[in-house]
Design a protein around this motif. Structure first.
Motif, PDB file in Angstrom:
ATOM      1  N   ALA A  75      47.363  44.069  47.364  1.00 13.75           N
ATOM      2  CA  ALA A  75      47.114  43.164  46.237  1.00 13.75           C
ATOM      3  C   ALA A  75      48.421  42.636  45.660  1.00 13.75           C
ATOM      4  CB  ALA A  75      46.318  43.888  45.162  1.00 13.75           C
ATOM      5  N   LYS A  76      48.588  41.321  45.717  1.00 10.28           N
ATOM      6  CA  LYS A  76      49.777  40.674  45.164  1.00 10.28           C
ATOM      7  C   LYS A  76      49.435  39.776  43.983  1.00 10.28           C
ATOM      8  CE  LYS A  76      52.256  40.677  49.591  1.00 10.28           C
ATOM      9  NZ  LYS A  76      52.949  39.837  50.607  1.00 10.28           N
ATOM     10  N   GLU A  77      48.195  39.322  43.926  1.00  8.92           N
ATOM     11  CA  GLU A  77      47.751  38.445  42.851  1.00  8.92           C
ATOM     12  C   GLU A  77      46.403  38.938  42.327  1.00  8.92           C
ATOM     13  OE1 GLU A  77      47.834  34.309  43.898  1.00  8.92           O
ATOM     14  OE2 GLU A  77      49.521  34.599  45.272  1.00  8.92           O
ATOM     15  N   ILE A  78      46.051  38.469  41.141  1.00  7.74           N
ATOM     16  CA  ILE A  78      44.796  38.879  40.528  1.00  7.74           C
ATOM     17  C   ILE A  78      43.603  38.559  41.430  1.00  7.74           C
ATOM     18  CG2 ILE A  78      43.195  38.350  38.630  1.00  7.74           C
ATOM     19  CD1 ILE A  78      45.328  40.331  37.859  1.00  7.74           C
ATOM     20  N   LYS A  79      43.665  37.430  42.151  1.00  8.44           N
ATOM     21  CA  LYS A  79      42.541  37.048  43.010  1.00  8.44           C
ATOM     22  C   LYS A  79      42.357  37.994  44.198  1.00  8.44           C
ATOM     23  CE  LYS A  79      45.209  33.607  45.623  1.00  8.44           C
ATOM     24  NZ  LYS A  79      45.152  34.234  46.943  1.00  8.44           N
ATOM     25  N   ASP A  80      43.313  38.897  44.403  1.00  7.92           N
ATOM     26  CA  ASP A  80      43.192  39.886  45.477  1.00  7.92           C
ATOM     27  C   ASP A  80      42.361  41.096  45.074  1.00  7.92           C
ATOM     28  OD1 ASP A  80      44.863  38.327  47.096  1.00  7.92           O
ATOM     29  OD2 ASP A  80      46.673  39.288  46.321  1.00  7.92           O
ATOM     30  N   ILE A  81      41.946  41.153  43.804  1.00  5.94           N
ATOM     31  CA  ILE A  81      41.250  42.332  43.276  1.00  5.94           C
ATOM     32  C   ILE A  81      39.733  42.115  43.266  1.00  5.94           C
ATOM     33  CG2 ILE A  81      40.944  43.854  41.286  1.00  5.94           C
ATOM     34  CD1 ILE A  81      43.654  44.164  42.582  1.00  5.94           C
ATOM     35  N   SER A  82      39.010  43.061  43.855  1.00  9.83           N
ATOM     36  CA  SER A  82      37.546  43.050  43.805  1.00  9.83           C
ATOM     37  C   SER A  82      37.052  44.482  43.640  1.00  9.83           C
ATOM     38  CB  SER A  82      36.950  42.459  45.092  1.00  9.83           C
ATOM     39  OG  SER A  82      37.256  41.088  45.221  1.00  9.83           O
ATOM     40  N   GLY A  83      35.887  44.633  43.028  1.00 12.72           N
ATOM     41  CA  GLY A  83      35.296  45.966  42.893  1.00 12.72           C
ATOM     42  C   GLY A  83      34.499  46.121  41.622  1.00 12.72           C
ATOM     43  N   LEU A  84      33.677  47.165  41.594  1.00 16.52           N
ATOM     44  CA  LEU A  84      32.919  47.530  40.396  1.00 16.52           C
ATOM     45  C   LEU A  84      33.424  48.873  39.905  1.00 16.52           C
ATOM     46  CD1 LEU A  84      29.179  47.252  39.594  1.00 16.52           C
ATOM     47  CD2 LEU A  84      30.294  49.467  39.357  1.00 16.52           C
ATOM     48  N   ASN A 108      31.909  44.143  37.238  1.00 10.98           N
ATOM     49  CA  ASN A 108      31.804  43.865  38.669  1.00 10.98           C
ATOM     50  C   ASN A 108      32.685  42.642  38.923  1.00 10.98           C
ATOM     51  OD1 ASN A 108      31.057  43.820  41.332  1.00 10.98           O
ATOM     52  ND2 ASN A 108      28.855  43.776  40.938  1.00 10.98           N
ATOM     53  N   ILE A 109      33.771  42.852  39.650  1.00  8.84           N
ATOM     54  CA  ILE A 109      34.793  41.822  39.830  1.00  8.84           C
ATOM     55  C   ILE A 109      34.809  41.365  41.283  1.00  8.84           C
ATOM     56  CG2 ILE A 109      37.279  41.365  39.706  1.00  8.84           C
ATOM     57  CD1 ILE A 109      37.226  43.753  37.576  1.00  8.84           C
ATOM     58  N   LYS A 110      34.783  40.070  41.490  1.00  7.12           N
ATOM     59  CA  LYS A 110      34.850  39.485  42.828  1.00  7.12           C
ATOM     60  C   LYS A 110      36.014  38.501  42.868  1.00  7.12           C
ATOM     61  CE  LYS A 110      30.992  41.484  44.208  1.00  7.12           C
ATOM     62  NZ  LYS A 110      30.977  42.583  45.203  1.00  7.12           N
ATOM     63  N   GLU A 111      37.001  38.784  43.729  1.00 10.18           N
ATOM     64  CA  GLU A 111      38.184  37.939  43.898  1.00 10.18           C
ATOM     65  C   GLU A 111      38.837  37.611  42.562  1.00 10.18           C
ATOM     66  OE1 GLU A 111      36.914  34.599  46.220  1.00 10.18           O
ATOM     67  OE2 GLU A 111      36.749  35.784  48.048  1.00 10.18           O
ATOM     68  N   GLY A 112      38.970  38.650  41.735  1.00 11.30           N
ATOM     69  CA  GLY A 112      39.683  38.516  40.471  1.00 11.30           C
ATOM     70  C   GLY A 112      38.871  37.992  39.315  1.00 11.30           C
ATOM     71  N   ILE A 113      37.630  37.539  39.578  1.00 12.52           N
ATOM     72  CA  ILE A 113      36.774  36.965  38.531  1.00 12.52           C
ATOM     73  C   ILE A 113      35.710  37.973  38.125  1.00 12.52           C
ATOM     74  CG2 ILE A 113      35.215  35.087  37.898  1.00 12.52           C
ATOM     75  CD1 ILE A 113      38.015  34.114  38.396  1.00 12.52           C
ATOM     76  N   ILE A 114      35.511  38.139  36.836  1.00  8.03           N
ATOM     77  CA  ILE A 114      34.467  39.035  36.326  1.00  8.03           C
ATOM     78  C   ILE A 114      33.115  38.327  36.465  1.00  8.03           C
ATOM     79  CG2 ILE A 114      33.559  40.230  34.299  1.00  8.03           C
ATOM     80  CD1 ILE A 114      36.494  40.432  33.322  1.00  8.03           C
ATOM     81  N   GLU A 115      32.252  38.880  37.313  1.00  7.72           N
ATOM     82  CA  GLU A 115      30.951  38.273  37.568  1.00  7.72           C
ATOM     83  C   GLU A 115      29.821  38.979  36.824  1.00  7.72           C
ATOM     84  OE1 GLU A 115      30.532  35.547  39.068  1.00  7.72           O
ATOM     85  OE2 GLU A 115      32.403  35.250  40.183  1.00  7.72           O
ATOM     86  N   LEU A 155      33.373  38.080  28.408  1.00 10.47           N
ATOM     87  CA  LEU A 155      33.961  38.584  29.649  1.00 10.47           C
ATOM     88  C   LEU A 155      33.588  37.843  30.940  1.00 10.47           C
ATOM     89  CD1 LEU A 155      33.790  42.381  28.831  1.00 10.47           C
ATOM     90  CD2 LEU A 155      35.870  41.070  29.315  1.00 10.47           C
ATOM     91  N   PRO A 156      32.316  37.599  31.242  1.00 11.26           N
ATOM     92  CA  PRO A 156      31.989  36.955  32.520  1.00 11.26           C
ATOM     93  C   PRO A 156      32.653  35.586  32.670  1.00 11.26           C
ATOM     94  CG  PRO A 156      30.028  37.925  31.556  1.00 11.26           C
ATOM     95  CD  PRO A 156      31.090  37.977  30.502  1.00 11.26           C
ATOM     96  N   LEU A 159      40.497  38.881  35.704  1.00 10.34           N
ATOM     97  CA  LEU A 159      40.794  40.225  35.221  1.00 10.34           C
ATOM     98  C   LEU A 159      41.975  40.223  34.266  1.00 10.34           C
ATOM     99  CD1 LEU A 159      39.908  43.180  35.533  1.00 10.34           C
ATOM    100  CD2 LEU A 159      41.469  43.366  37.478  1.00 10.34           C
ATOM    101  N   LEU A 160      42.977  39.391  34.548  1.00  9.54           N
ATOM    102  CA  LEU A 160      44.160  39.323  33.692  1.00  9.54           C
ATOM    103  C   LEU A 160      43.833  38.640  32.364  1.00  9.54           C
ATOM    104  CD1 LEU A 160      47.149  39.973  33.460  1.00  9.54           C
ATOM    105  CD2 LEU A 160      47.662  37.759  34.499  1.00  9.54           C
ATOM    106  N   GLU A 161      43.018  37.596  32.407  1.00  5.30           N
ATOM    107  CA  GLU A 161      42.589  36.931  31.172  1.00  5.30           C
ATOM    108  C   GLU A 161      41.866  37.916  30.260  1.00  5.30           C
ATOM    109  OE1 GLU A 161      41.402  32.341  31.613  1.00  5.30           O
ATOM    110  OE2 GLU A 161      40.368  33.655  33.021  1.00  5.30           O
TER     111      GLU A 161
END
Length: 230
Positions: free
Chosen positions: A33-42, A61-68, A91-92, A96-98
């Motif tokens: 992971a180098k950028e926020i968009k690299d992060i996914s997971g619950l 529940n985060i997909k490609e850095g976005i809270i879904e 939040l949605p 993740l950084l925002e």
């Protein structure tokens, strides 16, 4: 970029190792992971306010850095409970950084966001080894039937002993005591199930009966007490 005079006069020493960040487990994959968009997971985060008056459990529940998906559960503070309504709207859709740098109204919720951020960027998510991650809506599974948070509420005094008020199964209506006066079981009401029955047209008394069950050696008790009145 401005360099100090001392740095400008330094000679160049070339960098040797350049292997990037250590990979972390994300949704069944190992990701650098180098950028926020690299992060996914619950995953979950637990937070508390400065006077420790209340606590918050935050599930994202985060997909490609976005809270879904977001689930905000609170206990112990009426103000935080109402703040959770605002946080759930905020939040949605955020990265993740925002979200980490957003005022989520309540200290406990902000702290939960911080703790969750630390877990997920270090690969400590619940879905770390789940291939493809968890679907949007998986957060609701924590609530079970009736979509109610699992809450445990117990009260006791040295003089009068313990009172079970709320268990994972639901609202405790009666405690069963054995011949020694000790708790040997309890009766509980699944409030979520009861409310669903009532909404579907079942008589309230019948719904209460259908949603009532017991645990332990409740049937063998020699005395039954209402933990809120006796």
């Amino acid at each position: 970029m401005i360099y100090s005079t001392e740095v400008q006069h330094m000679c160049v020493v070339k960098k040797g190792p350049h292997h990037g960040p250590a990979p972390i487990p994300e949704e069944g994959k190992w990701v650098k992971a180098k950028e926020i968009k690299d992060i996914s997971g619950l995953t979950h985060g637990i937070g508390w306010c400065a006077p420790q008056q209340g606590a918050c459990k935050l599930t994202l529940n985060i997909k490609e850095g976005i809270i879904e998906e977001a689930l905000v559960e609170t206990i112990g503070c009426s103000g935080m409970t109402h703040s959770a309504a605002m946080a759930a709207e905020i939040l949605p859709g955020k990265t993740l950084l925002e979200a980490l740098n957003t005022d989520l109204v309540c200290d406990a919720i902000n702290t939960a966001m911080r703790e969750l951020f630390l877990q997920i960027v270090y690969g400590r998510s619940q879905s770390a080894f789940s291939e493809g991650g968890l679907v949007i809506g998986a957060g609701l599974e924590d609530l079970g039937k009736g979509l109610r948070s699992q809450v445990g509420t117990m009260y006791s005094t040295n003089a009068k002993g313990v009172r079970y008020l709320e268990m994972a199964e639901g609202y405790v209506s009666r405690l069963g005591l054995d011949e020694d006066g000790e708790v040997c079981g309890y009766e509980f009401v699944r409030l979520g199930v009861m409310m669903d029955l009532i909404k579907n047209g079942t008589d309230a008394n019948e719904a209460l009966k259908k949603a009532t069950s017991n645990y332990g050696r409740f049937a063998e008790a020699v005395k039954f007490i209402d933990p809120r009145k006796e």
